[in-house]
Design a protein around this motif. Structure first.
Motif, PDB file in Angstrom:
ATOM      1  N   GLU B 225      36.251  37.402  33.694  1.00  0.00           N
ATOM      2  CA  GLU B 225      35.904  37.919  35.017  1.00  0.00           C
ATOM      3  C   GLU B 225      37.118  37.777  35.932  1.00  0.00           C
ATOM      4  O   GLU B 225      37.715  36.702  36.007  1.00  0.00           O
ATOM      5  CB  GLU B 225      34.713  37.146  35.590  1.00  0.00           C
ATOM      6  N   TYR B 226      37.448  38.841  36.620  1.00  0.00           N
ATOM      7  CA  TYR B 226      38.684  38.901  37.400  1.00  0.00           C
ATOM      8  C   TYR B 226      38.354  39.264  38.840  1.00  0.00           C
ATOM      9  O   TYR B 226      37.494  40.106  39.082  1.00  0.00           O
ATOM     10  CB  TYR B 226      39.640  39.933  36.792  1.00  0.00           C
ATOM     11  N   TYR B 227      39.060  38.635  39.753  1.00  0.00           N
ATOM     12  CA  TYR B 227      38.759  38.840  41.171  1.00  0.00           C
ATOM     13  C   TYR B 227      39.997  39.334  41.920  1.00  0.00           C
ATOM     14  O   TYR B 227      41.102  38.830  41.725  1.00  0.00           O
ATOM     15  CB  TYR B 227      38.273  37.528  41.802  1.00  0.00           C
ATOM     16  N   VAL B 228      39.786  40.320  42.743  1.00  0.00           N
ATOM     17  CA  VAL B 228      40.839  40.809  43.655  1.00  0.00           C
ATOM     18  C   VAL B 228      40.289  40.693  45.076  1.00  0.00           C
ATOM     19  O   VAL B 228      39.189  41.177  45.346  1.00  0.00           O
ATOM     20  CB  VAL B 228      41.218  42.277  43.355  1.00  0.00           C
ATOM     21  N   PRO B 229      41.017  40.031  45.978  1.00  0.00           N
ATOM     22  CA  PRO B 229      40.500  39.873  47.340  1.00  0.00           C
ATOM     23  C   PRO B 229      40.701  41.143  48.167  1.00  0.00           C
ATOM     24  O   PRO B 229      41.352  42.090  47.716  1.00  0.00           O
ATOM     25  CB  PRO B 229      41.382  38.753  47.911  1.00  0.00           C
ATOM     26  N   ILE B 230      40.149  41.144  49.357  1.00  0.00           N
ATOM     27  CA  ILE B 230      40.453  42.214  50.304  1.00  0.00           C
ATOM     28  C   ILE B 230      41.948  42.177  50.617  1.00  0.00           C
ATOM     29  O   ILE B 230      42.525  41.098  50.798  1.00  0.00           O
ATOM     30  CB  ILE B 230      39.629  42.031  51.593  1.00  0.00           C
ATOM     31  N   GLN B 333      35.425  41.921  38.723  1.00  0.00           N
ATOM     32  CA  GLN B 333      35.364  42.778  37.544  1.00  0.00           C
ATOM     33  C   GLN B 333      35.169  41.929  36.299  1.00  0.00           C
ATOM     34  O   GLN B 333      35.831  40.912  36.117  1.00  0.00           O
ATOM     35  CB  GLN B 333      36.666  43.578  37.396  1.00  0.00           C
ATOM     36  N   LYS B 334      34.260  42.402  35.473  1.00  0.00           N
ATOM     37  CA  LYS B 334      34.029  41.705  34.207  1.00  0.00           C
ATOM     38  C   LYS B 334      34.416  42.641  33.066  1.00  0.00           C
ATOM     39  O   LYS B 334      33.980  43.794  33.029  1.00  0.00           O
ATOM     40  CB  LYS B 334      32.555  41.321  34.096  1.00  0.00           C
ATOM     41  N   GLU B 366      37.049  52.242  39.339  1.00  0.00           N
ATOM     42  CA  GLU B 366      37.826  51.147  38.752  1.00  0.00           C
ATOM     43  C   GLU B 366      37.676  51.084  37.229  1.00  0.00           C
ATOM     44  O   GLU B 366      38.599  50.791  36.495  1.00  0.00           O
ATOM     45  CB  GLU B 366      37.350  49.795  39.317  1.00  0.00           C
ATOM     46  N   THR B 367      36.439  51.305  36.785  1.00  0.00           N
ATOM     47  CA  THR B 367      36.092  50.946  35.404  1.00  0.00           C
ATOM     48  C   THR B 367      36.571  51.973  34.378  1.00  0.00           C
ATOM     49  O   THR B 367      36.823  51.629  33.228  1.00  0.00           O
ATOM     50  CB  THR B 367      34.570  50.824  35.288  1.00  0.00           C
ATOM     51  N   VAL B 405      43.101  48.337  36.446  1.00  0.00           N
ATOM     52  CA  VAL B 405      44.064  48.110  35.360  1.00  0.00           C
ATOM     53  C   VAL B 405      44.553  46.649  35.374  1.00  0.00           C
ATOM     54  O   VAL B 405      44.880  46.098  34.331  1.00  0.00           O
ATOM     55  CB  VAL B 405      45.224  49.122  35.451  1.00  0.00           C
ATOM     56  N   TYR B 406      44.559  46.029  36.555  1.00  0.00           N
ATOM     57  CA  TYR B 406      44.873  44.591  36.595  1.00  0.00           C
ATOM     58  C   TYR B 406      43.892  43.825  35.713  1.00  0.00           C
ATOM     59  O   TYR B 406      44.282  43.000  34.888  1.00  0.00           O
ATOM     60  CB  TYR B 406      44.827  44.059  38.033  1.00  0.00           C
ATOM     61  N   ALA B 407      42.605  44.125  35.885  1.00  0.00           N
ATOM     62  CA  ALA B 407      41.590  43.404  35.106  1.00  0.00           C
ATOM     63  C   ALA B 407      41.727  43.743  33.623  1.00  0.00           C
ATOM     64  O   ALA B 407      41.743  42.851  32.755  1.00  0.00           O
ATOM     65  CB  ALA B 407      40.194  43.757  35.615  1.00  0.00           C
ATOM     66  N   LEU B 408      41.839  45.021  33.320  1.00  0.00           N
ATOM     67  CA  LEU B 408      41.932  45.436  31.916  1.00  0.00           C
ATOM     68  C   LEU B 408      43.156  44.830  31.236  1.00  0.00           C
ATOM     69  O   LEU B 408      43.074  44.302  30.125  1.00  0.00           O
ATOM     70  CB  LEU B 408      42.003  46.972  31.835  1.00  0.00           C
TER      71      LEU B 408
END
Lengths: 338, 786
Positions: B225-230, B333-334, B366-367, B405-408
């Motif tokens: 699980e990935y997190y991007v802040p505001i 994002q998971k 995003e996905t 793409v950061y999460a992927l």
């Protein structure tokens, strides 16, 4: 931002006279902090007394082998002054670790002592802040407190003092010359800034009508074994999460006398005599450094976002003492940690 | 407009490949001067459908033609126009996140000398009362925010009053005296708190296979699980509008925007004005990065004030107030990846929860990138939207891809670790020559393999020790990480006008924007080549709503759209010249068709036999025409048989102090395949800027909200950190050759977004390699590494 009167002071006694006559007046020198605060509606002086023409721009030798730095010497000039770079390099290094070249050109020595906290809530008039408005409450304690203090905090305030220069001055045990209606007096550096306690609106022990005229450095400058190590969220142009100034007197690998001060962790540059004493007469070793660091942080208290500062400060102290004892001070241009 | 006179006019002997790989990639902060790169003939052009034998300017490293004006102050921005009798203003923002205004007391403010009025929802002029009127070209579903419409508070910092005064300082002072009484309502601004209340969006992309089943049966699995802040855009230029009252209610508005015609339609809609009574001008924009796609509230406030006073008015936002505009939404994002032991993917699932306001549903896909980038028989996506008491989120550089793409790519790195496979080798084993998300079609071009090869070679990837914490430099841990980047090669219908005059000058015009990307320059380059004129003989007009139709400048589509639009219109010019040329007695081009002739060196010439040529000046003189004006629209039909994308391979080196967690990004290489590069220098700048931003996303950027107050607390660029010079070291940009004769006639794909995509993951992966610590929430500040 409000309308204000603008006057000039012709000499120190005139400056003192002017400020004593108007309780809502403030001195202005470089203005690098005050003008921002006025724009943000945090400070509302009705009169600005321009002190930039006062004859306080010299760096002079003192009778006791130290230096007397006029309160209006710009930070840049001070950082590059030969007497500072050669005899008090920890001060030069700390100044260069702060702000930007442009701000250092404007900022004065006296003003640097008096800069106010960067706590988010102090700057935002939409939120309560005891430092800005005593009795309104501290929003940082349960708010965004990543940049706030871990030492010497109170229930009323957890702000930090943002200066880099002052952390070095604490190590050098500078003496602050001030002038007021009652004449001149000298304040030891450790007594200049305050802890917040129940009166966080007061940053310093300067009386309302006093003016800083000079910063005096004693003869000992720790020119051999020193460092200023500043840890921040980007490699330049950010306030310290934690910084450590160190001055050591070494005898081979043995520490004769140790001083270190922390920035970014308290309402004032933080020194702990017991932690320093624990190093005196000891061999410069990681174990001894760690013991001193543990002592310095024994009363540290973290909040939701800044508890990491306790361990960060511990490690930064150890690293800074290592740098100083080896004679390999932190460069302020090469950002690799020495 | 000044022109760069230092460009050699004759084809040089440096190959295009050398330019692309050598001269451009000169490392950190290095620029290619015009004299370092010579203009180049592109051999392929001889057979291209464009019909021009020589490209002297396209592809070369020409300095911005508006550069002189920008560095000398000649280029005026929206807040800089001097207008007689101008009214200055200051915006008052709400200090609560949700509720309503009970009372606004402006009496004290009105007592200040020089204050003209205080505009609020109670005394403003009439404005539209239906959502449709407030919908702009980039508006998402929902009810758009209406500035000063009523007393409802929808987000903290919302504009609630505008102080009008004869001087800006007076307005600012008086604004501090406006007293507001609110009725508070409970608010929520924390995405994690609202996560369970998020609602599902329609299926982001068609799933394929049965990803859940395949994941369960995979040899090797990774789930993260990935997190991007505001994050906020923070363009250099603050938002500003200068409205000039032209009399009779007509308005000329200098506005900061990425689309003058969008603002034009919006202003006409909100104020029920006739199109001819409003003109929007935005010739220069000091960065926008997506924040200027939608009209911003300052233009509404300025028009309200101008109509209230029947005077010219300027509204300029402060840096702090810029944080009351749109932002990159926070997202969780998971990712689940299932693979065989040989490193081929069996299953991809990508779930996202992203933030929007209570009143509009902004989201991007995003996905879907996960299903596009790598080959996998099974893929599913889910996207939920969480409503927060904030302004509506919006596009920000590389929207959806910078984040998705950061999460992927972080997950792919984790999968490579689980597989004990080199991360680059994993990408090659999962390489997809077909776009499975778009009906399993091939790409119009995809030279990502070559990006991987050239990027890895330039970086020295083969010397990487795969073991985390194995590489050192003194007290620093050294880490090498890589990632892939992808974006769409979009293009939009556009109209371009070209006016060729008999003195050998041409003006090319379209209502597009140059938001700092170099649009002026590439328009001049393409027009010069298509008309066979020297660059200095071309002038460019844009940023004016009265010019021919242009889409918003966004999505990286303007370069492709406008350059091919110029090709279309210039062909019409060529046709007209040929028609006139045929009337010249003994015309050497009497039997030529338009595709058999070209414009070069001021002549209309046969492409087969350059000696059969007539000077353009002679053609026009003989035809007795002073000017030829053509305005043509170009649209880009997608054949549905190809996917259009740009790609990149990123390689990053970090050095992390082992004890203190201080991260330095010492090297980043980006190898990019993005079709034809129109201008090697502005393209390099675009990519370099994106890479620096990617560093900020990885290490620095985060909008900090105090959820007790629902208020942004670091609304300034001292405390909202972006990289500074000390953070930026060796940056290398490599443009990989990618010829594309399918996507559009010039083979142009656009570069605005691709530069940032993949960079955060490459850095995060390098930090893992250095430290052995996997940080899944951005930014990776040093406390996360202690």
């Amino acid at each position: 931002m409000i309308n204000f009167q603008y006057t000039r002071a012709s000499d120190v006694s005139d400056a003192v006279r002017q400020i004593a006559a108007d309780p809502t007046a403030k001195f202005i020198a470089g203005g690098t902090n005050l003008l921002d605060l006025m724009k943000e509606d945090v400070e509302h002086p009705t009169r600005l007394i321009d002190i930039t023409r006062l004859p306080l721009t010299k760096v002079e030798e003192t009778a006791t082998g130290g230096l007397r730095i006029g309160a209006l010497v710009p930070n840049s000039d001070l950082a590059w002054h030969a007497a500072i770079t050669q005899r008090y390099p920890v001060l030069a290094s700390a100044i260069l670790a702060g702000a930007s070249a442009q701000l250092r050109n404007m900022a004065s020595t006296g003003g640097n002592l008096l800069q106010r906290t960067r706590c988010f809530y102090f700057y935002d008039t939409a939120t309560p802040c005891n430092k800005r408005e005593l009795g309104s409450g501290c929003s940082a304690i349960k708010g965004i407190n990543r940049i706030n203090a871990i030492l010497g905090t109170s229930d009323a305030c957890i702000a930090t003092h943002p200066s880099d220069m002052c952390v070095a001055l604490a190590v050098l045990e500078a003496r602050i010359h001030v002038a007021g209606p009652g004449g001149e007096r000298i304040v030891p550096f450790a007594d200049f800034h305050r802890l917040p306690g129940e009166t966080p609106e007061q940053d310093t022990n300067l009386d309302a009508n006093e003016i800083v005229t000079a910063v005096e450095l004693p003869a000992e400058g720790f020119a051999r074994n020193y460092t200023y190590l500043k840890i921040r969220d980007r490699l330049s142009y950010a306030f310290a999460l934690v910084s450590v100034a160190v001055g050591l007197e070494m005898d081979g690998t043995t520490i004769r006398q140790a001083r270190f001060a922390l920035g970014g962790v308290a309402h004032k540059p933080w020194r702990d005599p017991s932690a320093e004493a624990a190093l005196n007469g000891q061999v410069a070793s990681p174990e001894n450094f760690r013991r001193a660091a543990d002592l310095a942080l024994r009363d540290a208290k973290g909040f939701e976002h800044n508890a990491f500062k306790i361990e960060l400060a511990r490690r930064t102290i150890v690293r800074a003492l290592t740098q100083a004892s080896r004679g390999t001070p932190q460069s302020q241009s090469n950002k690799k940690i020495a | 407009m000044s022109h760069d006179r230092s460009i050699p006019r004759r084809p040089g002997d440096i190959s295009r490949r050398e330019i692309m790989q050598g001269a451009i990639a000169i490392g950190a902060l290095g620029y290619v001067g015009a004299d370092a790169a010579t203009s180049v003939a592109i051999a392929a052009e001889q057979q291209s459908p464009v019909g021009t034998p020589i490209t002297r300017y396209i592809g070369t490293a020409i300095s911005r033609i508006d550069g002189d004006a920008k560095v000398t102050g000649g280029a005026k921005y929206a807040a800089e126009y001097k207008v007689p009798g101008l009214v200055h203003t200051f915006v008052v923002g709400s200090t609560i996140a949700k509720g309503r205004i009970v009372r606004i007391d402006a009496s004290e403010a009105l007592l200040v000398e020089g204050v003209i009025a205080v505009l609020t929802h109670e005394n403003r002029p009439r404005m539209a009362d239906n959502d449709k009127a407030y919908k702009d070209d980039a508006a998402p579903e929902g009810a758009p925010f209406r500035p000063l419409y009523d007393g409802k508070i929808k987000f903290n910092g919302q504009p609630i009053a505008l102080v009008l005064a004869e001087e800006s300082e007076v307005a600012r002072f008086a604004a501090s005296l406006v007293r507001v009484e609110y009725e508070d309502e409970a608010h929520v601004t924390d995405l994690y708190r609202q996560r369970d209340a998020a609602f599902a969006l329609p299926e982001p992309a068609k799933p394929r296979g049965d990803a859940a089943k395949a994941f369960g049966a995979s040899d090797v699995r990774h789930e993260g699980e990935y997190y991007v802040p505001i994050e906020h855009h923070n363009p250099m230029e603050p938002y500003a509008s200068t409205v000039t009252w032209d009399g009779g209610g007509k308005l000329t508005i200098y506005d900061k925007t990425q689309g003058v015609q969008n603002v034009h339609r919006y202003v006409c809609g909100v104020f029920d004005m006739k199109p001819d009574d409003v003109r929007i001008l935005s010739p220069y924009v000091g960065g926008a990065f997506g924040s200027g796609l939608r009209p911003q509230y300052q233009v509404v406030l300025a028009v309200l004030a101008a109509r209230a006073l029947e005077r010219s008015v300027r509204v300029v936002l402060t840096r702090q107030q810029m944080y009351s505009l749109g932002y990159r939404p926070a997202m969780i994002q998971k990712i689940r990846l299932g693979a065989k032991t040989d490193g081929t993917l069996d299953a991809i699932t990508h779930d996202a929860v992203t933030a929007t306001s209570q009143y509009e549903d902004f989201y991007r896909r995003e996905t879907t990138w996960s299903g596009l980038l790598y080959h996998s028989a099974n893929a599913t996506y889910a996207h939920k939207l969480a409503r927060l008491d904030l302004a509506t989120s919006c596009d920000m550089r590389g929207p959806s891809a910078a984040t998705g793409v950061y999460a992927l790519e972080s997950a792919m790195d984790e999968l490579a670790v689980a597989l004990k496979l080199d991360p680059l080798e994993l990408r090659l084993r999962c390489y997809s020559d077909r776009a499975q998300t778009e009906g399993d079609v091939p790409f119009s071009s995809k030279n990502l393999r070559e990006c991987y090869r050239q990027g890895a070679e330039a970086f020295g990837w083969d010397k990487r020790n795969p073991e985390p914490r194995s590489m050192r430099d003194g007290s620093d841990l050294v880490g090498w990480g890589m990632a892939t980047g992808v974006w769409e090669a979009l293009q939009m219908p556009i109209t371009v006008r070209v006016v060729l005059t008999a003195n050998g000058h041409a003006e090319v015009a379209s209502a597009t924007s140059d938001i700092g990307t170099g649009t002026y320059t590439i328009m001049a380059q393409v027009a010069a080549d298509m008309l066979g004129l020297p660059l200095g003989s071309i002038s460019v007009k844009l940023g004016d709503s009265t010019l021919p139709q242009s889409p918003l400048e966004g999505g990286s589509w303007i370069a492709a759209s406008v350059s091919n639009g110029i090709v279309t219109t210039c062909k019409a010019i060529r046709e007209e010249l040929l028609r006139l040329a045929k009337k010249v007695p003994n015309s050497p081009l009497a039997k030529a068709t338009v595709d058999e002739v070209a414009l070069a060196d001021g002549r209309l010439m046969s492409r087969q036999d350059a000696s059969r040529a007539i000077l353009i000046a002679d053609v026009m003189r003989h035809g007795a025409v002073d000017r030829i004006e053509m305005e043509k629209s170009t649209s880009f039909a997608n054949d549905g048989k190809h996917a259009h994308n740009t790609h990149s391979a990123l390689f990053a080196e970090v050095k992390v102090d082992e004890q203190l967690g201080v991260v330095r990004v010492t090297r980043v290489v980006s190898a990019i395949a993005a079709g034809r590069i129109l201008n090697a220098k502005t393209a390099h700048s675009q990519i370099m800027g994106g890479m620096v931003w990617g560093m900020g996303m990885a290490l620095h950027e985060e909008t900090l909200i105090d959820h007790n107050f629902g208020r942004i607390m670091n609304a300034n660029i001292a405390e909202y950190h972006v990289p500074v010079n000390a953070d930026v070291h060796d940056i290398k940009v490599i443009f990989v050759d990618e010829q594309d004769e399918i996507v559009n006639p010039l083979g142009v794909k656009g570069l605005g977004e691709i530069g940032i995509v993949g960079v955060p993951a490459a850095i995060a992966n390098a930090i893992y390699h250095a430290t052995g610590k996997r940080v899944r929430d951005l930014p990776i500040t040093l406390d996360k590494l202690l």
